[in-house]
Design a protein around this motif. Structure first.
Motif, short mmCIF file in Angstrom:
data_model
loop_
_atom_site.label_atom_id
_atom_site.label_comp_id
_atom_site.label_asym_id
_atom_site.label_seq_id
_atom_site.Cartn_x
_atom_site.Cartn_y
_atom_site.Cartn_z
N ALA A 1 67.99 -66.95 6.49
CA ALA A 1 66.79 -66.11 6.49
C ALA A 1 65.80 -66.59 5.43
O ALA A 1 64.59 -66.65 5.67
N ILE A 2 66.32 -66.93 4.25
CA ILE A 2 65.45 -67.43 3.18
C ILE A 2 64.82 -68.76 3.59
O ILE A 2 63.63 -69.00 3.37
N ALA A 3 65.62 -69.62 4.22
CA ALA A 3 65.10 -70.92 4.67
C ALA A 3 64.01 -70.76 5.72
O ALA A 3 63.13 -71.62 5.86
N ALA A 4 64.02 -69.65 6.44
CA ALA A 4 63.01 -69.40 7.46
C ALA A 4 61.82 -68.62 6.94
O ALA A 4 60.67 -68.85 7.36
N ASN A 5 62.03 -67.71 5.97
CA ASN A 5 61.00 -66.75 5.58
C ASN A 5 60.44 -66.94 4.18
O ASN A 5 59.42 -66.32 3.84
N GLY A 6 61.09 -67.74 3.36
CA GLY A 6 60.69 -67.85 1.97
C GLY A 6 59.49 -68.74 1.73
O GLY A 6 58.90 -69.30 2.67
N THR A 7 59.13 -68.85 0.48
CA THR A 7 58.08 -69.80 0.08
C THR A 7 58.61 -71.21 0.28
O THR A 7 59.82 -71.41 0.48
N PRO A 8 57.74 -72.22 0.23
CA PRO A 8 58.24 -73.59 0.38
C PRO A 8 59.36 -73.93 -0.61
O PRO A 8 60.35 -74.57 -0.24
N GLU A 9 59.22 -73.47 -1.85
CA GLU A 9 60.25 -73.73 -2.85
C GLU A 9 61.55 -73.01 -2.50
O GLU A 9 62.64 -73.59 -2.59
N GLN A 10 61.43 -71.75 -2.09
CA GLN A 10 62.62 -70.98 -1.71
C GLN A 10 63.30 -71.59 -0.49
O GLN A 10 64.53 -71.68 -0.44
N ASN B 1 67.15 -54.72 2.60
CA ASN B 1 66.17 -54.81 3.68
C ASN B 1 64.91 -55.38 3.07
O ASN B 1 64.14 -54.66 2.42
N ASP B 2 64.69 -56.67 3.27
CA ASP B 2 63.63 -57.38 2.56
C ASP B 2 63.01 -58.44 3.47
O ASP B 2 63.72 -59.07 4.26
N PRO B 3 61.70 -58.65 3.37
CA PRO B 3 61.04 -59.63 4.25
C PRO B 3 61.58 -61.04 4.10
O PRO B 3 61.52 -61.82 5.06
N VAL B 4 62.08 -61.39 2.92
CA VAL B 4 62.55 -62.76 2.70
C VAL B 4 64.01 -62.92 3.10
O VAL B 4 64.36 -63.86 3.81
#
Length: 346
Positions: free
Chosen positions: A16-25, A239-242
């Motif tokens: 989920a982070i790999a899909a929704n995060g910032t480029p660095e995240q 429950n978080d957008p990232v």
């Protein structure tokens, strides 16, 4: 017996982070997933030897510092009996190992994770921005987190207990890390990780006082969540957008059939987790005294198959509850499993 790499953070969170995060995240999430896969492949080719009886041996703790490399175990930072050092991660790992040894030794008369005095090895400061903790078949490994989404992984004593319980399972039932047996493997680590936290708390916590959260403190303040998982209310831990929404089911009505995550081992573990919580609060008092004894007796019974289903494990816990606590105990455990949709025979 050996199950390879076992991590606290489910792959679906990192995905989920790999899909929704910032480029660095996205970059470090992808790197963590890649490193997890690489280590898993290496470890699965190197099975551990069975334990040798050594009842007179006392386990020693050794905490190493990888200094942000992936070389294991690293440089020794604190050995058994040595005083605290300046590094908080080293001290948290050392104390968490001690808390886990205390629960298993003082409550269940188990001599370290293998019941034969195995020394416990842990490594902190693994890799850079590594967002996970793991048992690799021989030792525990803890990342520092990225400081943006995750805090350091030694911050939660139940996470330490969780990883070391994977070793207990490795040396007992050897539950295969896939499908329902894999979800049981994960659940048992959550169960005893939570019991480590409750037993280690000052004052110690009863079942109704405990938060039943796994990994509280791991999320930074930027994330809308309280923990990685909730045994009391699976599906509500975050429950978080990232990082997404906690997808764990609490009952068999929500059972997830998937090929991902080794057949949903981190997902469906919410079901036996919830059953244990219900049994613990039904018994009342300290959860390690009754529900914990039942679960430990089931885990260490040679009758428990490596490929056990939820129903098979549940049936064994009902039998152990009868043997330990009579008809009342049997009924409480039966009712806990029935509440999550698993009907055991009476």
């Amino acid at each position: 017996m050996h199950n390879g790499l076992l991590c606290i953070v489910p792959p679906y969170v990192l995905e989920a982070i790999a899909a929704n995060g910032t480029p660095e995240q996205r970059a470090w999430a992808a790197a963590t997933l890649s490193l997890d896969t690489e280590i898993r492949a290496t470890r699965e080719q190197a099975p551990s030897a069975p334990p040798q009886p050594a009842a007179d041996v006392t386990a020693s703790r050794r905490i190493y510092d990888a200094d942000h490399t992936t070389s294991l175990p690293g440089t020794l930072a604190r050995g058994e009996g040595a005083p605290a050092v300046a590094d908080v991660c080293v001290n948290e790992a050392y104390d968490g190992f001690g808390a886990t040894l205390d629960l298993y030794g003082q409550v269940y008369s188990r001599n370290s994770v293998d019941d034969a005095g195995l020394d416990l090895i842990g490594t902190v400061h693994y890799s850079t921005d590594f967002n996970n903790a793991m048992w690799d078949g021989d030792q525990a490994v803890f990342g520092d987190g990225d400081g943006d989404i995750f805090n350091r992984f030694t911050i939660a004593v139940d996470v330490i207990g969780h990883e070391l319980t994977h070793a207990v399972t490795q040396y007992t039932a050897g539950l295969a890390y896939r499908n329902q047996s894999g979800a049981l493997n994960e659940s048992i680590s959550d169960v005893f990780g939570s019991l480590v936290k409750q037993y280690h708390a000052a004052p110690q916590q009863t079942a109704d006082q405990a938060d039943w959260l796994i990994g509280a403190g791991l999320w930074t303040a930027r994330i809308h969540g309280v923990a990685l998982r909730s045994m009391k209310a699976p599906g509500t831990a975050y429950n978080d957008p990232v990082v997404g929404k906690d997808p764990q089911p609490a009952t068999m009505d929500g059972y997830v059939v998937t090929r991902s995550d080794n057949g949903g081992v981190h997902l469906n573990s919410g079901i036996p987790n919830h059953a244990f919580y219900l049994a613990a609060v039904s018994f009342g008092g300290y959860a390690w005294e009754k529900a914990g004894r039942v679960w430990y007796a089931a885990l260490t019974d040679p009758a428990l198959s490596a490929n056990a289903s939820f129903l098979e494990f549940a049936q064994l816990t009902v039998q152990k509850a009868q043997a330990l606590f009579g008809a009342d105990g049997r009924q409480r455990v039966h009712d806990a499993w029935a509440a999550v949709g698993i009907e055991t025979s009476q």
